[in-house]
Enzyme design. Structure first.
Site: not given
Ligand code: GDG
Length: 724
Positions: A164, A310, A371
């Protein structure tokens, strides 16, 4: 019935301890939703850590029971495992390295050992559930070693792996002391998926630079199977985000926020606290916007949500301080009684409120330094039912490969970023609609369900392809049958290739001299007068003579040019000339000059370009080039160009190992034939032999005419020993 097992560090349910009981809270994450339709199906299961420490067995059993009702199986980790495996190796070694922050990476042997041990723990947990033919899909950087561990225990399982986070350039991978183990760990899978083609390319070159394994069309040939590498950009649950955005609750929240902000325009940023997200750079760019375009003061606010993460780790605590300071300074400098430049939140929001923020914002700033994908960018797009709004997206987020209608920026270029914010704020509605509509169509079509299906279909295909291409592995039953036929026969012909078959490869061909074990083995085989043992090689006759000439062996040298039947003198297959060498040699010399580490071998009636010692990728490129060049040069001549294992050879056409072997068939009329070889030139031998001959290809790789596969020279020697 075969089942599917999903494995990830965390389960899609978070178990928490309250004062007197445990709570089970399903996670909202995209992965959980996307795979929900799979792991909840009959018999399928998701394996992972439930997110809390458990000391009492009765509590473990209770958790196991609760989770199993929802198709989950917990792996319990101790506090020290979480410290060393998760916070240590996963988040302090792999995370910074894979996100191009090697200066933050630690290299602790104890962390590595914990990482191995926890991967083994996951392996045991999966093996308790997995049958021999199940499909296992392993997720992410915490479990890089798991595919290989599973492969060893369940050779026939279908194993997929998806990363990911980004896969960085091999220059970063090679900085890791445990790089080979990690790459081999991943290669236990049948299919390895990344978000982008760029990450996939980096992985292929790391595998070739670190392990010396080359690839063609995204396929890596391992000793006994092919591994497919591919790009699968992950999507979101578009339907759900669109639905929440349209909900009463989200609209109400939006109205509240709007009332509080009055007519201030909103730029939104949402991230987990992480140095890879470029949060400080974004704040600086916002300050530049206010400096360069004073007209935006009191008109625009940045709403910045940073989700705590973290913060026990030193770098994260320092980053948090830096952000706090920057926000404080910018707000102190620019704020007015009625306007706050930055609304900063260090906490997370419930989904409806998050959705209200997506609705509210005119501009989303997604500007990470690195990212893997970034789902926030896609969620913002999915929440914009009216097609209004502008996405500013870092070129270093995986999402930028798909969302090309965003304003794509370089996150270190503060001025460009400030300009992009300005451009977004003044963008015409027409242009906004045009860009947003095309991004929405894409995010909608390639949602998380499409992603899951694509990966699972491709995984099934990788297995089918392996089965249809694969030459059958030599099993103990076949070996037993072969030994029996060998014993019963009185004229036995053994055709043995040398390099890569009897001897492992060496960087310098002259160093691959037969060792004592091999000499004794050949001596023992030739001691029986019913055995005709032929060394059938591409090597020149002098080398073979020097190394093995003292044994009562027969020889086919230079791919059939020189023959030495039963201790007679060396003889040519047919009269040959060498005039062509003067035309071909200068071409090969040019490739030697252009390819460090390569060299020419001048045999009696052939010329060979060797590139085993060259850089793997450069060697492959030059080999393609030389092959084209030579094929063109030799068309309509009596020459042929042959491709072997890291060699390209030119010699007279019509002579090959097969035509030479045919003479031995005619001479002895054997009732048992065994032929062993590892490269393309051995295919000529296999082709020339009758159907009932035991033809064995050493190592896997491309399609072979051989009836069976045998992994390496070690197994070859064991097999020959069983004939004694
Ligand atoms: C890995 C990779 C890749 C964020 N703040 C709140 C909240 N969020 C949710 C968002 C989103 C998720 O968290 C963050 O998305 P990412 O794409 O950054 O995903 P991660 O799981 O952290 O990281 C990344 C991903 O895997 C998928 O393969 O895209 O690059 O690092 O869904 O909406 N959700 C809520 N409140 C918040 O304040 N409810």
């Amino acid at each position: 019935m075969s089942r599917t097992i999903i494995v990830s560090n965390r389960l899609p349910t978070k178990v928490q301890r309250t004062e007197d009981s445990l709570t089970f809270q399903p996670s909202e994450g995209g992965l959980a939703t996307g795979l929900g339709s799979i792991y909840r199906q009959d018999g399928n299961v998701w394996v992972g850590w439930p997110g809390l420490f458990v000391e009492e067995e009765s509590e473990e059993q209770h958790i196991e029971k609760e989770l199993s009702a929802d198709s989950m199986a917990p792996v319990f980790l101790t506090e020290s495992e979480i410290r060393d495996f998760y916070e240590g190796f996963s988040n302090s070694t792999l995370w910074p390295t894979f996100h191009y922050f090697p200066q933050y990476a630690t290299y602790e042997q104890a962390h590595w050992e914990a990482y191995v041990a926890v991967n083994e723990k996951f392996c045991r947990a999966v093996l308790e559930l997995a049958g021999p033919e199940d499909t296992i899909w392993v997720h992410d950087y915490q479990l890089l070693l798991l595919p290989e561990m599973l492969r060893k225990a369940r050779p026939d399982c279908t194993i997929g792996f998806f990363l990911h986070i980004p896969f960085p350039s091999h220059e970063l991978i090679r900085a890791l002391p445990w790089r080979s183990e990690m790459l081999r760990g991943m290669l236990g899978a049948d299919l390895i998926g990344f978000h982008t083609f760029g990450y996939m390319r980096h992985f292929l070159s790391a595998v070739s630079q670190v392990l010396g394994l080359s690839s063609t069309n995204g396929q890596i040939e391992m000793a006994n199977r092919t591994v497919l590498i591919d790009a699968f950009p992950m999507g979101i649950d578009y339907g759900r985000f669109a639905e929440v955005a349209a909900s009463e609750a989200a609209q109400q929240h939006e109205a509240e926020y709007r009332a509080a902000l009055r007519d201030t325009r909103v730029i939104l940023s949402i991230d987990r606290l992480d140095y890879s997200k470029g949060i400080a750079e974004r704040l600086r760019a916002f300050e530049v916007l206010l400096q360069r375009y004073p007209e935006w003061r009191e008109q625009v606010s940045l709403i910045m949500v940073v989700v705590p993460s973290r913060d026990q780790v030193a770098q994260y605590a320092a980053l948090k301080e830096e952000i706090d300071e920057l926000v404080g300074r910018i707000n102190a400098q620019y704020r007015t009684i009625t306007w706050t430049p930055i609304h900063y939140f260090y906490r997370s929001f419930p989904l409806e409120e998050l959705s209200a923020l997506y609705r509210l914002a005119e501009v989303a700033l997604v500007t990470p330094m690195r990212d893997g994908m970034n789902l926030v960018a896609k969620e913002f797009v999915a929440s914009k039912a009216d097609n209004r709004g502008v996405l500013i997206l870092s070129e270093r987020a995986g999402a930028a490969r798909e969302l090309s209608d965003a304003l794509i920026i370089n996150p270190t270029d503060t001025r460009q970023l400030a300009e992009a914010m300005h451009d977004a704020l003044v963008m015409s509605e027409d242009e906004q609609e045009h860009r947003m509509a095309s991004m929405r169509a894409l995010v909608r079509q390639y949602d998380v369900f499409a992603w899951t299906k694509l990966f699972m279909d491709r995984l099934a295909y990788s297995k089918i392809k392996q089965l249809t291409l694969a030459t059958e592995m030599l099993t103990p039953e076949v070996t037993a049958q072969m030994v029996e036929e060998f014993r019963a026969a009185n004229q036995r012909l053994l055709l043995l290739d040398y390099d890569g078959t009897l001897m492992p490869f060496h960087n310098l061909p002259q160093r691959a001299k037969p060792d004592q074990e091999l000499l004794l083995l050949l001596q023992a085989l030739t001691a029986d007068p019913q055995n005709h043992v032929v060394i059938i090689s591409g090597r020149d006759r002098k080398t073979l003579q020097n190394w093995l000439g003292h044994l009562p062996l027969d020889f086919i040298a230079e791919h059939g040019v020189w023959l030495r039947p039963a201790s007679e003198d060396w003889q040519l297959f047919q009269p040959l000339n060498n005039n062509w060498k003067q035309d071909i040699r200068p071409i090969m010399e040019m490739y030697v000059a252009r390819t460090a580490g390569s060299f020419i071998e001048d045999k009696d009636y052939s010329l060979v370009w060797h590139y085993r010692r060259a850089d793997v990728e450069l060697g492959d490129v030059r080999a393609r080039e030389l092959l084209n060049h030579l094929t063109f040069m030799t068309s309509n001549t009596e020459l042929q160009v042959m491709e072997g294992n890291k060699v390209i050879e030119v010699k007279t056409a019509g002579i090959n190992k097969g035509t030479a072997a045919a003479r031995w068939l005619a001479a002895y009329n054997p009732s048992f034939i065994l032929a062993l070889g590892d490269d393309r030139t051995d295919e000529d031998t296999f082709r020339a032999l009758p159907e009932e001959a035991y033809t064995l290809k050493v190592g896997s790789g491309a399609r072979s005419l051989a009836r069976f596969n045998i992994p390496s020279p070690t197994e070859v020697r064991n097999l020959l020993r069983s004939l004694l």
